[in-house]
Design an enzyme around this catalytic site. Sequence first.
Site, mmCIF file in Angstrom:
data_model
loop_
_atom_site.group_PDB
_atom_site.id
_atom_site.type_symbol
_atom_site.label_atom_id
_atom_site.label_comp_id
_atom_site.label_asym_id
_atom_site.label_seq_id
_atom_site.Cartn_x
_atom_site.Cartn_y
_atom_site.Cartn_z
ATOM 1 C CE1 TYR A 66 11.698 12.102 10.729
ATOM 2 C CE2 TYR A 66 12.101 13.371 8.740
ATOM 3 C CZ TYR A 66 12.068 13.281 10.113
ATOM 4 O OH TYR A 66 12.401 14.367 10.871
ATOM 5 N N GLY A 99 4.093 2.902 -1.959
ATOM 6 C CA GLY A 99 5.201 2.910 -2.910
ATOM 7 C C GLY A 99 5.740 4.320 -3.022
ATOM 8 C CB SER A 100 4.718 7.216 -5.143
ATOM 9 O OG SER A 100 4.966 6.582 -6.379
ATOM 10 C CB THR A 123 7.608 6.757 -10.466
ATOM 11 O OG1 THR A 123 6.968 7.922 -9.909
ATOM 12 C CG2 THR A 123 7.111 5.501 -9.760
ATOM 13 C CB SER A 124 9.670 9.278 -14.557
ATOM 14 O OG SER A 124 10.700 8.404 -14.964
ATOM 15 C CG ASN A 125 4.503 11.022 -12.963
ATOM 16 O OD1 ASN A 125 5.001 11.441 -14.017
ATOM 17 N ND2 ASN A 125 3.260 10.566 -12.883
ATOM 18 N N GLY A 174 0.794 -1.228 0.000
ATOM 19 C CA GLY A 174 0.000 0.000 0.000
ATOM 20 C C GLY A 174 0.823 1.273 0.000
ATOM 21 C CD GLU A 187 17.345 3.264 -5.453
ATOM 22 O OE1 GLU A 187 17.853 4.366 -5.183
ATOM 23 O OE2 GLU A 187 17.970 2.187 -5.451
ATOM 24 C CB THR A 197 16.413 -5.039 -4.985
ATOM 25 O OG1 THR A 197 15.452 -4.430 -5.836
ATOM 26 C CG2 THR A 197 17.636 -5.426 -5.810
HETATM 27 C C1 LIG Z 1 12.039 -4.674 -9.689
HETATM 28 C C2 LIG Z 1 11.733 -3.793 -8.512
HETATM 29 C C3 LIG Z 1 12.661 -3.688 -7.492
HETATM 30 C C4 LIG Z 1 12.388 -2.891 -6.381
HETATM 31 N N1 LIG Z 1 13.279 -2.855 -5.329
HETATM 32 C C5 LIG Z 1 12.931 -2.219 -4.170
HETATM 33 C C6 LIG Z 1 13.747 -2.307 -3.006
HETATM 34 O O1 LIG Z 1 14.817 -2.921 -3.022
HETATM 35 N N2 LIG Z 1 13.326 -1.707 -1.866
HETATM 36 C C7 LIG Z 1 12.150 -1.042 -1.800
HETATM 37 O O2 LIG Z 1 11.831 -0.529 -0.727
HETATM 38 N N3 LIG Z 1 11.350 -0.923 -2.890
HETATM 39 C C8 LIG Z 1 11.694 -1.500 -4.068
HETATM 40 N N4 LIG Z 1 10.876 -1.420 -5.179
HETATM 41 C C9 LIG Z 1 9.626 -0.668 -5.090
HETATM 42 C C10 LIG Z 1 9.654 0.599 -5.910
HETATM 43 O O3 LIG Z 1 10.471 1.551 -5.307
HETATM 44 C C11 LIG Z 1 8.197 1.071 -6.095
HETATM 45 O O4 LIG Z 1 7.575 0.158 -6.992
HETATM 46 C C12 LIG Z 1 8.115 2.475 -6.610
HETATM 47 O O5 LIG Z 1 8.517 3.391 -5.631
HETATM 48 C C13 LIG Z 1 6.699 2.846 -7.083
HETATM 49 O O6 LIG Z 1 5.755 2.514 -6.120
HETATM 50 P P1 LIG Z 1 4.442 1.687 -6.532
HETATM 51 O O7 LIG Z 1 4.897 0.480 -7.264
HETATM 52 O O8 LIG Z 1 3.621 1.492 -5.318
HETATM 53 O O9 LIG Z 1 3.698 2.611 -7.553
HETATM 54 P P2 LIG Z 1 2.648 3.865 -7.203
HETATM 55 O O10 LIG Z 1 3.252 4.650 -6.117
HETATM 56 O O11 LIG Z 1 1.335 3.192 -6.963
HETATM 57 O O12 LIG Z 1 2.668 4.622 -8.545
HETATM 58 C C14 LIG Z 1 1.858 4.270 -9.669
HETATM 59 C C15 LIG Z 1 1.898 5.431 -10.664
HETATM 60 O O13 LIG Z 1 1.340 6.602 -10.048
HETATM 61 C C16 LIG Z 1 2.241 7.672 -10.155
HETATM 62 N N5 LIG Z 1 2.142 8.540 -8.983
HETATM 63 C C17 LIG Z 1 2.054 8.164 -7.681
HETATM 64 N N6 LIG Z 1 1.995 9.243 -6.882
HETATM 65 C C18 LIG Z 1 2.057 10.317 -7.695
HETATM 66 C C19 LIG Z 1 2.050 11.723 -7.480
HETATM 67 N N7 LIG Z 1 2.000 12.253 -6.254
HETATM 68 N N8 LIG Z 1 2.120 12.530 -8.561
HETATM 69 C C20 LIG Z 1 2.184 12.017 -9.816
HETATM 70 N N9 LIG Z 1 2.197 10.710 -10.075
HETATM 71 C C21 LIG Z 1 2.143 9.868 -9.030
HETATM 72 C C22 LIG Z 1 3.614 7.038 -10.250
HETATM 73 O O14 LIG Z 1 4.545 7.908 -10.877
HETATM 74 C C23 LIG Z 1 3.318 5.807 -11.088
HETATM 75 O O15 LIG Z 1 3.369 6.135 -12.443
HETATM 76 C C24 LIG Z 1 11.161 -2.172 -6.308
HETATM 77 C C25 LIG Z 1 10.247 -2.278 -7.362
HETATM 78 C C26 LIG Z 1 10.503 -3.096 -8.436
HETATM 79 C C27 LIG Z 1 9.473 -3.201 -9.521
#
Ligand SMILES: Cc1cc2nc3c(=O)[nH]c(=O)nc-3n(C[C@H](O)[C@H](O)[C@H](O)COP(=O)(O)OP(=O)(O)OC[C@H]3O[C@@H](n4cnc5c(N)ncnc54)[C@H](O)[C@@H]3O)c2cc1C
Length: 383
Positions: free
Chosen positions: A236, A135-136, A369-371, A133, A367, A162
């Site tokens: 944090y 990510g970003s 997303t681009s956004n 729940g 680490e 990872t």
């Molecule tokens: C292969 C892989 C390895 C990873 N390794 C690690 C790791 O070692 N440790 C760890 O802690 N995490 C890890 N991650 C998690 C990764 O950091 C998250 O997937 C990433 O931060 C995005 O979170 P989410 O997947 O929940 O996407 P979401 O946060 O649900 O984002 C979905 C979309 O919404 C957009 N979005 C969300 N919020 C906003 C906003 N405020 N404004 C504009 N756009 C927005 C995003 O840009 C994206 O396009 C890994 C992920 C993958 C796929």
Amino acid sequence: MEHAQPLTLLAEDELLFRDSVREFAERRIRPLVREMDEQAKIPRSLIDQLFDLGVMAIEIPETYGGAGATFFHAVLAVEEISRVDPSVGVLVDVQNTLVVNALLRWGSDDIKRRCLTKLASGSVGAYALSEAGSGSDAFALTTRAREDGDHYAITGRKLWITNGNEADVFLVFATINPEAGYRGITAFIVERGFPGFTVGKKEDKLGIRASSTCELIFEDCRVPKANVLGEPGKGYKSAIETLNEGRIGIGAQMLGLAAGALEHAIKYTKERKQFGKPIAEFQAVQHQLARAAVEVEAARLTVYNAARLRDAGRPFLTEAAICKIFSSEVAERVSSLAVNLFGGNGFVKDYPVEKLFRDAKIGQIYEGTSNLQLQTIAKQILG
Ligand SMILES: Cc1cc2nc3c(=O)[nH]c(=O)nc-3n(C[C@H](O)[C@H](O)[C@H](O)COP(=O)(O)OP(=O)(O)OC[C@H]3O[C@@H](n4cnc5c(N)ncnc54)[C@H](O)[C@@H]3O)c2cc1C
């Protein structure tokens, strides 16, 4: 005042280090790339060789068994390894730019002695922030740590971690007080084998398939208070700061990927003949390759600049975000071009570029997303 050096001019030790990593990547990693991708696994024997080479403990001081080198060296290692295989690149990247980096910065002497020594001598590290729940919005995490005498008991689940399968040392972010919001977040060092801690399902991915990405499960996992990294409630801060630096590592991973794809494309187009001559002799192809070279050079400048600013103790937040978003876009464009220039051979697994094309996508996701990178850059430029 000291003379600022050209960004891509390497000091003698940097050059020697870069060349030794390049040679290792060509000799030891290149022959395994396809098999690792197919089997979705990095063999332990290769990880052992990475330790022997010294690239798993680049910034760890020599007193703890590390190389005592700089963040820039770590960036060079990630770039060179990712030129050949971005999956091995991210294993090395997480170890150095996230885990070791955080321990060096916030670890007590006791933690440094215990954990850095381990991380320099064969233990892989993982960095566990994300959850299903969160990510970003990373600080919306719900993994909970409850105080219990001289321990904390952690309960919750981490996702997408990872190195989950290979790691022995896990840096885990949990909240000690959900009501306090981000001010409850605390960083813990959890070791494989702690009761109540298990590594769960491994993800089946589009790219960087050899790099393990796993769920972590904590069920009342007891962690000694001595394993809290930094102050309780200040996790944090360590998460934000390590990710700012880690982002430069991802820039380096994507830079290496793009450079590798371009090298494949140059070699192939000089060999492949159509209409009676090598396709590299067609001006349209030459211009596509030249444009890719422009992009790779520009990406390298953004990555090296961010890394050198960091080593110089200068602010680098905007530059790190710029290098990450730009290099990941360049990696996608250049690997896509490489697929095009290989023609049908670009689309099959007997040639190396379809894998790089798949591997490139992750650079725009993890680490931040681009956004999220654009958000950081916008905040800085708008004041
Ligand atoms: C292969 C892989 C390895 C990873 N390794 C690690 C790791 O070692 N440790 C760890 O802690 N995490 C890890 N991650 C998690 C990764 O950091 C998250 O997937 C990433 O931060 C995005 O979170 P989410 O997947 O929940 O996407 P979401 O946060 O649900 O984002 C979905 C979309 O919404 C957009 N979005 C969300 N919020 C906003 C906003 N405020 N404004 C504009 N756009 C927005 C995003 O840009 C994206 O396009 C890994 C992920 C993958 C796929």
